[in-house]
Structure formats: C-alpha cells, structure tokens
Design a protein around this motif. Structure first.
Motif, PDB file in Angstrom:
ATOM      1  N   LEU A  67       0.805  -1.216   0.000  1.00 53.82           N
ATOM      2  CA  LEU A  67       0.000   0.000   0.000  1.00 53.82           C
ATOM      3  C   LEU A  67       0.845   1.277   0.000  1.00 53.82           C
ATOM      4  N   GLU A  72       1.498   0.476  -4.982  1.00 54.73           N
ATOM      5  CA  GLU A  72       0.068   0.159  -5.029  1.00 54.73           C
ATOM      6  C   GLU A  72      -0.518   0.472  -6.401  1.00 54.73           C
ATOM      7  N   VAL A  77      -4.603  -0.747  -8.479  1.00 56.69           N
ATOM      8  CA  VAL A  77      -5.603  -0.575  -7.430  1.00 56.69           C
ATOM      9  C   VAL A  77      -6.851   0.091  -8.010  1.00 56.69           C
ATOM     10  N   HIS A  80      -9.225   2.289  -2.972  1.00 51.37           N
ATOM     11  CA  HIS A  80      -8.300   2.458  -1.839  1.00 51.37           C
ATOM     12  C   HIS A  80      -9.095   2.965  -0.642  1.00 51.37           C
TER      13      HIS A  80
END
Length: 219
Positions: A67, A72, A77, A80
């Motif tokens: 993360l 990320e 992604v 989030h």
C-alpha cells in the motif's frame, strides 16, 4: 477478531478495519481486509508511524509494502480505503503552534490527490472526537482538539471528484456512492502514473517484498 469476523459474515459486507494490533510486546497500526465470508483476505501494518505515533507503535515490514503509493498503483488498485485519525482545523497560533499538514483539510486534500494520482476510487474513513471521549483520549484542555469534531470522511472518484455529500465534522454517518469501475479507464486516458505517463528509463522503483525477521532458523 473472531467475533468481528463473525459479525462481518452475518452482515454479508466487505470490511476494511483499522485498529491497534499487538504482536508479541509491540503495537502496530494495522488494517485487516475482511471478506463477506468473514475471512481476512489481506492484512497490513503502517510502514512508518508518523511523528508522535513513533512513541507507541512499531514499524511495519516489507509484507505491508503493497500500500505504498507507487507500488500500489503498479498493482492496478481500483478502490483504496484511507483510514484517518481525527484531525482538526488550524488552532489559534497564540495558543498553539501547529503545522497545516496535520489538519483535516490537508488530509482531505491528500486523499483527493491520491485518487487523481492513482486513478482510483478513494474511500476516506475518518475518526471523530465527541465530548464524551475527550477524557478517555487524554485530550481535555488541548488547544487543537474541537469536540465534537475531527471528521472529514468522503468518497472520491478516480478523477478526484467528490461522489457524495460531506457530513458534519463531528457527526457519525455512513456515506454511500454508486461507483462504476469503468470510470478508471477514462481517468487513465488523461493520467496513468505507472502506465503511459511513466518513464522507467529515467525513474523506477525497486521493492524488497520479503519481511525482515528478528530470528532466522538455520537449516
């Protein structure tokens, strides 16, 4: 944790839960991702606690690197979840010197920028402080804390647009928004941080995904 997992399963929800996790004699700022089946499908710890957090919480290891922002983004992604503590407006400088980046407004903007930078939906979940828990949190007489207050929750689209109405800074609420993951593709036609906007010939990221251990058993 087992009771929480059972409750998540009963509700049939996907939950991202932030909490203080004890492992051995250390505390970590942790997040668990719990599926509608009540299973922990992902878990992480904050890599580097910030400022006074360092006096209480330990550093996360490499297994939580997923993360970090650029890494990320490289994993494509889509949603989030940003977990924030209660933060407040700038206090009276005559009573308390303070930094703007430690305000709710700054953290709100940082979350919005992450949506833009990563072309991802960002769910901002922030804690609030009430009059009833000032003493419990050792905040009585603090010139920064306003009660009720501290909240700045929001849902951002992959272009940074707010997707719901804001709530009062001291109000507990559930925010809702219908999202279409295909909107990410449109945002990426303008900005794609780890795609057509990247220059790996000039700048790249090297990652060690293996967590360091205090003790390694020889074989």
């Amino acid at each position: 944790m087992r009771r929480i997992q059972d409750a998540v399963k009963e509700a049939g929800m996907f939950v991202v839960l932030g909490y203080s996790e004890r492992d051995g004699a250390s505390l970590y700022m942790a997040q668990s991702f719990i599926s509608p089946e009540g299973e922990i499908v992902h878990h992480r710890r904050k890599i580097k606690p910030t400022h006074v957090e360092r006096t209480l919480w330990g550093d996360g290891q490499a297994d939580s690197l997923n993360l970090l922002r650029y890494y990320e983004y490289s994993q494509r992604v889509q949603i989030h979840v940003a977990s924030w503590p209660a933060e407040f407006e700038m206090p009276d400088p005559e009573k308390q010197s303070w930094l703007y980046h430690e305000t709710g407004e700054a953290s709100y903007r940082a979350s919005q920028f992450m949506a833009i930078e990563g072309q991802t939906f960002v769910l901002v979940a922030s804690q609030i402080i009430t009059e009833a828990n000032l003493e419990k949190n050792n905040l009585v007489g603090n010139h920064v804390t306003k009660a009720p207050g501290g909240g700045f929750s929001m849902i951002f689209g992959p272009d940074g647009k707010a997707l719901c109405d804001p709530v009062g800074v001291g109000k507990e609420a559930v925010l809702n928004a219908d999202i279409d993951l295909r909107d990410i593709d449109y945002a990426k036609t303008f900005i794609d941080t780890v795609g057509h906007y990247a220059r790996p010939d000039l700048l790249s990221l090297m990652v060690n995904p293996e967590a360091a251990k205090h003790v390694t058993t020889m074989k």
